[in-house]
Design an enzyme around this catalytic site. Structure first.
Site, short mmCIF file in Angstrom:
data_model
loop_
_atom_site.label_atom_id
_atom_site.label_comp_id
_atom_site.label_asym_id
_atom_site.label_seq_id
_atom_site.Cartn_x
_atom_site.Cartn_y
_atom_site.Cartn_z
N HIS A 9 6.46 61.71 15.68
CA HIS A 9 5.15 61.46 15.07
C HIS A 9 5.12 61.99 13.63
O HIS A 9 4.71 61.27 12.71
CB HIS A 9 4.06 62.12 15.91
CG HIS A 9 2.68 62.00 15.33
ND1 HIS A 9 1.67 61.29 15.94
CD2 HIS A 9 2.14 62.50 14.18
CE1 HIS A 9 0.59 61.34 15.18
NE2 HIS A 9 0.84 62.09 14.11
N GLU A 10 5.56 63.24 13.45
CA GLU A 10 5.48 63.84 12.11
C GLU A 10 6.42 63.14 11.14
O GLU A 10 6.06 62.90 9.98
CB GLU A 10 5.78 65.34 12.17
CG GLU A 10 4.75 66.16 12.95
CD GLU A 10 3.31 65.85 12.59
OE1 GLU A 10 3.02 65.56 11.41
OE2 GLU A 10 2.45 65.89 13.48
N HIS B 37 5.28 59.97 9.47
CA HIS B 37 4.43 60.11 8.28
C HIS B 37 5.26 60.03 7.00
O HIS B 37 4.74 59.66 5.95
CB HIS B 37 3.68 61.45 8.30
CG HIS B 37 2.48 61.47 9.20
ND1 HIS B 37 1.37 60.70 8.98
CD2 HIS B 37 2.21 62.19 10.31
CE1 HIS B 37 0.46 60.94 9.92
NE2 HIS B 37 0.95 61.84 10.76
N CYS C 91 -3.96 62.30 15.73
CA CYS C 91 -3.45 62.60 14.39
C CYS C 91 -4.60 63.10 13.54
O CYS C 91 -5.71 62.54 13.61
CB CYS C 91 -2.86 61.33 13.78
SG CYS C 91 -2.20 61.54 12.12
NI NI Z 1 -0.22 62.63 12.36
#
Ligand code: NI
Length: 177
Positions: free
Chosen positions: A142-143, A146, A100
């Site tokens: 993953h995105e 966030h 990341c």
């Molecule tokens: Ni990330």
């Protein structure tokens, strides 16, 4: 259009929930996306979420082009995804390495849903609805994490599989995300 500073783990803004975008196709939204694309490209990332540059909106960009250095890496279409909803299509989780831009220089093995459907909008308000698997599904999870204040280390189950990229993979020239 500018390369923006990416916040690093420890910054409380990375732990906040992002707000939905209410108006599409605005100069502000296009400027945000231009900055996100520039930042992602400059840092050679696979994806970037708006909170990583300090903007608390539900906006992510991702995409992985075929790279001759990594012939095995799966291609992921360049995508702008706003106000996303994720729906797992099966309960099975798959382990895979992640990095990341907010956790530079490190890699960890993270379990993710192997198949999922994601829905949302592009920057013009056009609906997006895709069912994906493999690396594409991993990048989306993953995105979108966030946007709910979750960084991948928070999902690691086995911390023996978490460490510095150059120690874990000394022979590979890989970036930070
Ligand atoms: Ni990330």
């Amino acid at each position: 259009m500018a390369v923006r500073e990416v916040l690093r783990m420890g910054d409380p803004r990375l732990l906040a929930r992002a707000q939905p975008v209410e108006e599409f196709d605005t100069p502000e939204l296009h400027a945000l996306l231009a900055d996100m694309q520039d930042t992602m490209a400059a840092l050679d990332g696979a994806g970037l979420a708006a909170p990583q540059i300090g903007v608390g909106l539900q906006v992510v960009v991702f995409g992985v082009e075929q790279n001759p250095r990594y012939p095995d890496a799966e291609e992921v279409p360049r995508t702008v995804l706003i106000n996303p909803t994720l729906t797992p299509l099966a309960n099975d989780l798959e382990d895979g390495w992640e990095g990341c831009l907010s956790v530079p220089g490190m890699r960890g093995v993270v379990p993710r849903y192997a198949r999922l459907r994601y829905q949302g909008f592009d920057q013009y308000g056009k609906p997006i609805d895709r069912s994906v698997d493999g690396f594409h599904a991993r990048v989306v999870q993953h995105e979108c994490d966030h946007l709910i204040g979750v960084l991948y280390p928070m999902r690691i189950r086995d911390f023996r599989q978490f460490g510095f990229t150059e120690v874990l993979f000394p022979d590979e020239d890989i970036g930070d995300d």
